[in-house]
Design an enzyme around this catalytic site. Structure first.
Site, PDB file in Angstrom:
ATOM      1  N   TYR A  79      -3.006  -9.918   6.875  1.00  0.00           N
ATOM      2  CA  TYR A  79      -2.265  -9.456   5.691  1.00  0.00           C
ATOM      3  C   TYR A  79      -1.165  -8.469   6.090  1.00  0.00           C
ATOM      4  O   TYR A  79       0.004  -8.609   5.698  1.00  0.00           O
ATOM      5  CB  TYR A  79      -3.237  -8.804   4.701  1.00  0.00           C
ATOM      6  CG  TYR A  79      -2.558  -8.053   3.604  1.00  0.00           C
ATOM      7  CD1 TYR A  79      -1.928  -8.725   2.554  1.00  0.00           C
ATOM      8  CD2 TYR A  79      -2.501  -6.657   3.610  1.00  0.00           C
ATOM      9  CE1 TYR A  79      -1.286  -8.024   1.548  1.00  0.00           C
ATOM     10  CE2 TYR A  79      -1.861  -5.957   2.599  1.00  0.00           C
ATOM     11  CZ  TYR A  79      -1.257  -6.637   1.576  1.00  0.00           C
ATOM     12  OH  TYR A  79      -0.608  -5.951   0.584  1.00  0.00           O
ATOM     13  N   VAL A 128       6.983 -19.531  -5.514  1.00  0.00           N
ATOM     14  CA  VAL A 128       8.082 -19.012  -4.669  1.00  0.00           C
ATOM     15  C   VAL A 128       8.338 -19.888  -3.454  1.00  0.00           C
ATOM     16  O   VAL A 128       9.372 -19.754  -2.805  1.00  0.00           O
ATOM     17  CB  VAL A 128       7.835 -17.572  -4.146  1.00  0.00           C
ATOM     18  CG1 VAL A 128       8.246 -16.530  -5.143  1.00  0.00           C
ATOM     19  CG2 VAL A 128       6.437 -17.363  -3.637  1.00  0.00           C
TER      20      VAL A 128
HETATM   21  C1  UD2 Z   1      -5.536  -2.408   1.998  1.00  0.00           C
HETATM   22  C2  UD2 Z   1      -4.170  -2.379   2.561  1.00  0.00           C
HETATM   23  C3  UD2 Z   1      -3.204  -1.905   1.495  1.00  0.00           C
HETATM   24  C4  UD2 Z   1      -3.301  -2.693   0.224  1.00  0.00           C
HETATM   25  C5  UD2 Z   1      -4.745  -2.763  -0.236  1.00  0.00           C
HETATM   26  C6  UD2 Z   1      -4.891  -3.769  -1.359  1.00  0.00           C
HETATM   27  C7  UD2 Z   1      -4.583  -1.728   4.920  1.00  0.00           C
HETATM   28  C8  UD2 Z   1      -4.688  -0.565   5.851  1.00  0.00           C
HETATM   29  N1  UD2 Z   1      -4.192  -1.417   3.667  1.00  0.00           N
HETATM   30  O1  UD2 Z   1      -5.836  -1.059   1.756  1.00  0.00           O
HETATM   31  O2  UD2 Z   1      -1.899  -2.016   2.000  1.00  0.00           O
HETATM   32  O3  UD2 Z   1      -2.775  -3.949   0.397  1.00  0.00           O
HETATM   33  O4  UD2 Z   1      -5.598  -3.184   0.821  1.00  0.00           O
HETATM   34  O5  UD2 Z   1      -6.198  -3.938  -1.664  1.00  0.00           O
HETATM   35  O6  UD2 Z   1      -4.740  -2.859   5.299  1.00  0.00           O
HETATM   36  N2  UD2 Z   1     -14.132   0.375  -0.113  1.00  0.00           N
HETATM   37  C9  UD2 Z   1     -15.469   0.655  -0.373  1.00  0.00           C
HETATM   38  N3  UD2 Z   1     -16.168  -0.204  -1.187  1.00  0.00           N
HETATM   39  C10 UD2 Z   1     -15.605  -1.318  -1.733  1.00  0.00           C
HETATM   40  C11 UD2 Z   1     -14.242  -1.605  -1.463  1.00  0.00           C
HETATM   41  C12 UD2 Z   1     -13.540  -0.725  -0.628  1.00  0.00           C
HETATM   42  O7  UD2 Z   1     -16.021   1.649   0.109  1.00  0.00           O
HETATM   43  O8  UD2 Z   1     -16.283  -2.034  -2.459  1.00  0.00           O
HETATM   44  C13 UD2 Z   1     -13.383   1.301   0.757  1.00  0.00           C
HETATM   45  C14 UD2 Z   1     -12.796   0.604   1.984  1.00  0.00           C
HETATM   46  O9  UD2 Z   1     -13.699   0.567   3.027  1.00  0.00           O
HETATM   47  C15 UD2 Z   1     -11.596   1.497   2.257  1.00  0.00           C
HETATM   48  C16 UD2 Z   1     -11.173   2.011   0.880  1.00  0.00           C
HETATM   49  O10 UD2 Z   1     -12.269   1.772   0.025  1.00  0.00           O
HETATM   50  O11 UD2 Z   1     -11.975   2.575   3.058  1.00  0.00           O
HETATM   51  C17 UD2 Z   1      -9.956   1.358   0.294  1.00  0.00           C
HETATM   52  O12 UD2 Z   1     -10.115  -0.056   0.357  1.00  0.00           O
HETATM   53  P1  UD2 Z   1      -9.083  -1.081  -0.332  1.00  0.00           P
HETATM   54  O13 UD2 Z   1      -9.509  -2.443   0.030  1.00  0.00           O
HETATM   55  O14 UD2 Z   1      -8.911  -0.742  -1.757  1.00  0.00           O
HETATM   56  O15 UD2 Z   1      -7.705  -0.731   0.328  1.00  0.00           O
HETATM   57  P2  UD2 Z   1      -7.266  -0.492   1.846  1.00  0.00           P
HETATM   58  O16 UD2 Z   1      -7.056   0.970   2.027  1.00  0.00           O
HETATM   59  O17 UD2 Z   1      -8.110  -1.239   2.809  1.00  0.00           O
END
Ligand code: UD2
Length: 374
Positions: free
Chosen positions: A183, A57
């Site tokens: 991000y 892109v």
């Molecule tokens: C982020 C972005 C979202 C999206 C996503 C893609 C923010 C607030 N949101 O969401 O827009 O782009 O990333 O991935 O920036 N967790 C664990 N163990 C793991 C991995 C994650 O406990 O091995 C928890 C993590 O701490 C969080 C939740 O799972 O509380 C969700 O994590 P995520 O990386 O899937 O998504 P999130 O909400 O940070």
């Protein structure tokens, strides 16, 4: 026939959007660079009725040719990884912000009249979700949690006035934005750039603020991706899913097929200059997600979630969507239950190899201070 150009159309979300657009009768061209963090060559699920162009892109000449042919631009291409964005800052700004700026520059310079521009935005723009203080009977929008509270294992937000416990509430598009990662800033840039140029040049523009998307085709090898794919890869390899904090943090998990339907609705709805949440309106804790995945993999006897003694710097505690604007403007309601969605994800993942790269990524983030001990 309306011709839709989908950027990132070989990826997790983009490929489902392509399938739904083709089914709805659109003539679809995809541009994708098959980035090796998520792809191992051409994926097997490409749609036979779409046209694929393997390119970047950021390539101005290529994108000028492709945009000249398009009636609608559906812009899904992005670098996705909150933690990784904090140390690959230039790459994230280049792939997300600069590439979007270039696409818009081409539209304006070449005087290309689009019928619709749909851009993938994100709930990450909000930072923390919306809350309510029952003692003060008032809405609250807490920002970052205190580092020393996190280090002491105090995870929940408290009211800034009375120090009472806050309750999470649905987050509407009106909530003040608080982008806490590189991000998130680049996703906000994409949304703001598209809407500003759309307004100025009468290009009807819709930004879809995706909540936590899960489902088939999300890379199982990419340790920087969403939690459902990471946990899938862990469980498939016989390793415990690691819960940051205490596992009681919650998110709005929306299945990728619902997100694809929202995209078709956004292409078709007679609306302009809107930002719209795409979620289910129902929060689930991360522990629930780990349990549901373990159950669906039939791994309850061998694997159980492990609470890590650490947390991700800058993580939010709770965020789930207020879905009323999507219902009103797109006539869209998510229809896949968590149970059905997880069944679909696991059904697909069981047919795939999954390399568990979690520990290396965890070490890397820890070394950089982006994951910290509590
Ligand atoms: C982020 C972005 C979202 C999206 C996503 C893609 C923010 C607030 N949101 O969401 O827009 O782009 O990333 O991935 O920036 N967790 C664990 N163990 C793991 C991995 C994650 O406990 O091995 C928890 C993590 O701490 C969080 C939740 O799972 O509380 C969700 O994590 P995520 O990386 O899937 O998504 P999130 O909400 O940070």
């Amino acid at each position: 026939m309306t011709h839709v150009l989908v950027t990132g159309g070989a990826g997790f979300v983009g490929s489902h959007v392509v399938d739904h657009l083709v089914d709805a009768g659109y003539d679809v061209t995809v541009v994708d660079n098959l980035t090796d963090q998520v792809h191992d060559g051409k994926p097997e699920y490409l749609n036979d009725d779409a046209t694929y162009v393997w390119g970047d892109v950021r390539d101005r000449d290529l994108m000028t040719d492709l945009l000249t042919e398009a009636d609608v631009l559906n812009h899904q291409a992005s670098a996705v990884g909150v933690g990784q964005s904090m140390y690959e800052i230039e790459r994230y700004v280049e792939v997300n912000t600069l590439a979007t700026a270039r696409l818009l520059d081409i539209l304006v310079t070449e005087e290309i009249d689009l019928e619709k521009l749909v851009v993938a935005s994100s709930m990450s723009l909000y930072g923390e979700g919306a809350y309510y203080c029952p003692d003060c009977d008032a809405a609250r929008y807490p920002t970052r949690r205190r580092e020393r509270d996190m280090a002491d294992g105090v995870w929940e937000h408290r009211c800034e006035r009375c120090e009472g416990a806050l309750e999470a509430r649905p987050t509407s598009e009106e909530k003040p934005l608080d982008s806490t990662s590189v991000y998130a800033i680049t996703k906000r840039d994409q949304e703001d750039l598209c809407r500003a140029v759309g307004r100025a040049y009468d290009i009807p523009t819709v930004a879809l603020r995706y909540f936590n998307i899960y489902g088939s085709r999300q890379s199982l090898d990419n340790p920087y991706t969403g939690v459902c794919a990471i946990f899938s890869s862990r469980i498939k390899n016989g390793n415990p899913p690691l819960l940051f904090e205490d596992g009681a943090q919650s998110r709005d998990f929306v299945h990728v097929s619902d997100v694809a339907r929202a995209n078709v609705a956004a292409v078709e709805a007679p609306i302009a200059d809107e930002a719209i949440n795409v979620g289910t309106g129902n929060p689930h804790t991360i522990r629930d997600i780990a349990d549901a995945l373990i159950d669906e993999y039939g791994a309850s006897d061998t694997v159980e979630p492990e609470v890590a003694d650490d947390f991700r710097a800058g993580d939010i505690r709770h965020c789930y969507a207020d879905t009323s604007r999507a219902e009103r403007l797109l006539e869209f309601t998510a229809s896949v239950s968590l149970r059905d969605g997880i069944e679909e994800l696991v059904g697909w993942a069981e047919t795939r190899e999954a390399e568990d790269n979690f520990e290396d990524a965890h070490d890397e983030l820890k070394q950089r201070g982006l994951i910290r001990d509590s």
